[in-house]
Design a protein around this motif. Sequence first.
Motif, mmCIF file in Angstrom:
data_model
loop_
_atom_site.group_PDB
_atom_site.id
_atom_site.type_symbol
_atom_site.label_atom_id
_atom_site.label_comp_id
_atom_site.label_asym_id
_atom_site.label_seq_id
_atom_site.Cartn_x
_atom_site.Cartn_y
_atom_site.Cartn_z
ATOM 1 N N ALA A 147 24.494 24.572 67.123
ATOM 2 C CA ALA A 147 25.661 24.551 66.241
ATOM 3 C C ALA A 147 25.673 23.281 65.394
ATOM 4 C CB ALA A 147 26.940 24.657 67.061
ATOM 5 N N GLY A 148 25.303 22.167 66.010
ATOM 6 C CA GLY A 148 25.232 20.917 65.268
ATOM 7 C C GLY A 148 24.185 20.976 64.168
ATOM 8 N N ALA A 149 23.041 21.601 64.471
ATOM 9 C CA ALA A 149 21.982 21.734 63.464
ATOM 10 C C ALA A 149 22.444 22.600 62.300
ATOM 11 C CB ALA A 149 20.732 22.320 64.104
ATOM 12 N N VAL A 150 23.147 23.684 62.621
ATOM 13 C CA VAL A 150 23.665 24.554 61.546
ATOM 14 C C VAL A 150 24.666 23.789 60.684
ATOM 15 C CG1 VAL A 150 25.045 26.603 61.076
ATOM 16 C CG2 VAL A 150 23.266 26.689 62.835
ATOM 17 N N LEU A 151 25.506 22.964 61.320
ATOM 18 C CA LEU A 151 26.469 22.168 60.561
ATOM 19 C C LEU A 151 25.765 21.163 59.644
ATOM 20 C CD1 LEU A 151 29.355 21.288 59.953
ATOM 21 C CD2 LEU A 151 29.247 19.771 61.956
ATOM 22 N N VAL A 152 24.729 20.508 60.186
ATOM 23 C CA VAL A 152 23.972 19.552 59.375
ATOM 24 C C VAL A 152 23.330 20.258 58.184
ATOM 25 C CG1 VAL A 152 21.935 18.064 59.360
ATOM 26 C CG2 VAL A 152 23.570 17.920 61.245
ATOM 27 N N MET A 153 22.771 21.448 58.426
ATOM 28 C CA MET A 153 22.126 22.185 57.354
ATOM 29 C C MET A 153 23.142 22.595 56.284
ATOM 30 S SD MET A 153 19.325 25.242 57.652
ATOM 31 C CE MET A 153 20.240 26.016 58.968
ATOM 32 N N ALA A 154 24.334 23.037 56.726
ATOM 33 C CA ALA A 154 25.371 23.422 55.765
ATOM 34 C C ALA A 154 25.818 22.222 54.935
ATOM 35 C CB ALA A 154 26.560 24.037 56.490
ATOM 36 N N LEU A 155 25.962 21.062 55.587
ATOM 37 C CA LEU A 155 26.348 19.851 54.857
ATOM 38 C C LEU A 155 25.265 19.437 53.869
ATOM 39 C CD1 LEU A 155 27.987 17.760 57.727
ATOM 40 C CD2 LEU A 155 29.151 18.897 55.822
ATOM 41 N N ALA A 156 23.999 19.602 54.289
ATOM 42 C CA ALA A 156 22.890 19.267 53.379
ATOM 43 C C ALA A 156 22.902 20.170 52.158
ATOM 44 C CB ALA A 156 21.565 19.381 54.119
ATOM 45 N N TRP A 157 23.118 21.464 52.370
ATOM 46 C CA TRP A 157 23.183 22.387 51.239
ATOM 47 C C TRP A 157 24.333 22.016 50.302
ATOM 48 C CZ3 TRP A 157 22.511 27.881 53.846
ATOM 49 C CH2 TRP A 157 21.196 27.995 54.319
ATOM 50 N N ALA A 158 25.497 21.719 50.904
ATOM 51 C CA ALA A 158 26.650 21.360 50.074
ATOM 52 C C ALA A 158 26.373 20.092 49.272
ATOM 53 C CB ALA A 158 27.884 21.170 50.952
ATOM 54 N N GLY A 159 25.720 19.112 49.908
ATOM 55 C CA GLY A 159 25.396 17.876 49.211
ATOM 56 C C GLY A 159 24.419 18.102 48.068
ATOM 57 N N ILE A 160 23.430 18.967 48.304
ATOM 58 C CA ILE A 160 22.455 19.274 47.244
ATOM 59 C C ILE A 160 23.141 19.957 46.065
ATOM 60 C CG2 ILE A 160 20.460 20.717 46.689
ATOM 61 C CD1 ILE A 160 19.503 20.180 49.588
ATOM 62 N N GLY A 161 24.013 20.913 46.364
ATOM 63 C CA GLY A 161 24.731 21.603 45.293
ATOM 64 C C GLY A 161 25.645 20.670 44.523
ATOM 65 N N TYR A 162 26.314 19.754 45.238
ATOM 66 C CA TYR A 162 27.220 18.807 44.579
ATOM 67 C C TYR A 162 26.446 17.844 43.686
ATOM 68 C CZ TYR A 162 30.780 15.211 43.971
ATOM 69 O OH TYR A 162 31.665 14.302 43.432
ATOM 70 N N ALA A 163 25.306 17.363 44.181
ATOM 71 C CA ALA A 163 24.508 16.420 43.390
ATOM 72 C C ALA A 163 23.916 17.081 42.150
ATOM 73 C CB ALA A 163 23.398 15.835 44.255
ATOM 74 N N ALA A 164 23.669 18.389 42.227
ATOM 75 C CA ALA A 164 23.035 19.094 41.111
ATOM 76 C C ALA A 164 24.040 19.678 40.129
ATOM 77 C CB ALA A 164 22.151 20.220 41.646
ATOM 78 N N ARG A 165 25.328 19.472 40.364
ATOM 79 C CA ARG A 165 26.338 20.067 39.488
ATOM 80 C C ARG A 165 26.230 19.478 38.077
ATOM 81 N NH1 ARG A 165 28.499 15.594 41.392
ATOM 82 N NH2 ARG A 165 30.240 14.570 40.335
ATOM 83 N N PRO A 166 26.530 20.288 37.063
ATOM 84 C CA PRO A 166 26.500 19.763 35.685
ATOM 85 C C PRO A 166 27.567 18.693 35.514
ATOM 86 C CG PRO A 166 26.506 22.168 35.698
ATOM 87 C CD PRO A 166 26.802 21.737 37.099
ATOM 88 N N ARG A 167 27.198 17.615 34.894
ATOM 89 C CA ARG A 167 28.143 16.536 34.637
ATOM 90 C C ARG A 167 28.496 16.515 33.155
ATOM 91 N NH1 ARG A 167 24.728 15.031 38.541
ATOM 92 N NH2 ARG A 167 25.542 13.944 40.372
ATOM 93 N N PRO A 168 29.789 16.355 32.844
ATOM 94 C CA PRO A 168 30.167 16.311 31.428
ATOM 95 C C PRO A 168 29.557 15.107 30.739
ATOM 96 C CG PRO A 168 32.019 15.669 32.845
ATOM 97 C CD PRO A 168 30.945 16.191 33.747
ATOM 98 N N LEU A 169 28.999 15.341 29.564
ATOM 99 C CA LEU A 169 28.395 14.266 28.792
ATOM 100 C C LEU A 169 29.433 13.668 27.860
ATOM 101 C CD1 LEU A 169 25.043 16.000 27.843
ATOM 102 C CD2 LEU A 169 25.297 14.083 29.402
ATOM 103 N N ASN A 170 29.369 12.376 27.677
ATOM 104 C CA ASN A 170 30.205 11.734 26.676
ATOM 105 C C ASN A 170 29.364 10.718 25.929
ATOM 106 O OD1 ASN A 170 30.402 9.080 28.160
ATOM 107 N ND2 ASN A 170 31.469 10.383 29.637
ATOM 108 N N ALA A 171 29.870 10.347 24.754
ATOM 109 C CA ALA A 171 29.104 9.449 23.903
ATOM 110 C C ALA A 171 28.840 8.118 24.576
ATOM 111 C CB ALA A 171 29.841 9.246 22.577
#
Length: 241
Positions: free
Chosen positions: A71-95
Motif C-alpha cells: 500500500a505504501g508503494a502504491v501511495l508513493v507511485m501515485a504521488l510520483a505520478w501527481a508530481g510529474i503531472g504537476y511539473a509538466a503542466r503548462p505555465r502561463p507565459l508573460n513578457a
Amino acid sequence: MDEPVRAKSQAEAMLERVSPEGRARALKAQRKRQQAQMRIVGRCLLASLLVVLSLAAVNALLTPVTPAILAGAVLVMALAWAGIGYAARPRPLNAASLSGADLAALPGATAAWLEAQRPALPPPAVRLADLISARLEAMAPQLATLEPQGPAAQSVRRLLATELPNLVDHYRSIPEPLRADARDGSASADARLIDGLGIAEAQIGRMTEQLARGAFDELATQHRFLELKYEAEGGLSSGEG
C-alpha cells in the motif's frame, strides 16, 4: 468597434484558421501536445519501474512484501505520478519571463509568448506574428555562436525580450473598442501594431542574416527601430484617447 468591423474580424479569423497556414499551425500544436503527453507517460512509467524494483529489492534483501508495504508503494507511485503531472503542466507565459530566458532559448520562448497573444491580435497582425515565429525558428541555432553577454547578444535580447513584447503589451493596454479608431489624424492602434510587427519581422530577418555571415559588430550597432518609433513617441497609446 462597430458590428460590421467586428464581423469582418471574426470572418478573417475563421479564414485564417482554415487556411493552409492555419492547418499547419494546428498540426504543429497537436504534435507538441502529443510529444508532451508522451514525455509524461514515459516519466510515469520510469517512476513505476523504480517503485517495482524497490519492492523487489525489499522482498529479496530485507523482508517479504506485506500488504502495508504494498500500500505504501502504491501511495508513493501515485504521488510520483501527481508530481510529474504537476511539473509538466503548462505555465502561463508573460513578457517579464522573457528577460530571464537563456539566449539560446529566447527565440523559442518569444515565439511561444507571441503564440499566446494571438487571440488579442487583429488578423493582419496574426499573419505577421506567424512570420516572426518562422524567423525566430531560423534564428535559434545561430545564437550558439554569440557570447551571451556580448553586445550582439544584447541587441538580440533587447529586440526579442523587450521591444517586441512592449509593442504588443502597449497595444493590449488600449481598450478593445478603441483599437481600430484613428483620432486626431494619427494612426489607429491596429495600424501601429501592424506597422511595428512588420518592422520587427524585417529586423529579425536582418539579424538572422548578420548572424549567418558573422557580422556581429554590425548586429550590435544597428538601430533600435521599435524603440525609436514607438517608445520615444510615448508608446502605441499616444493619440488614442
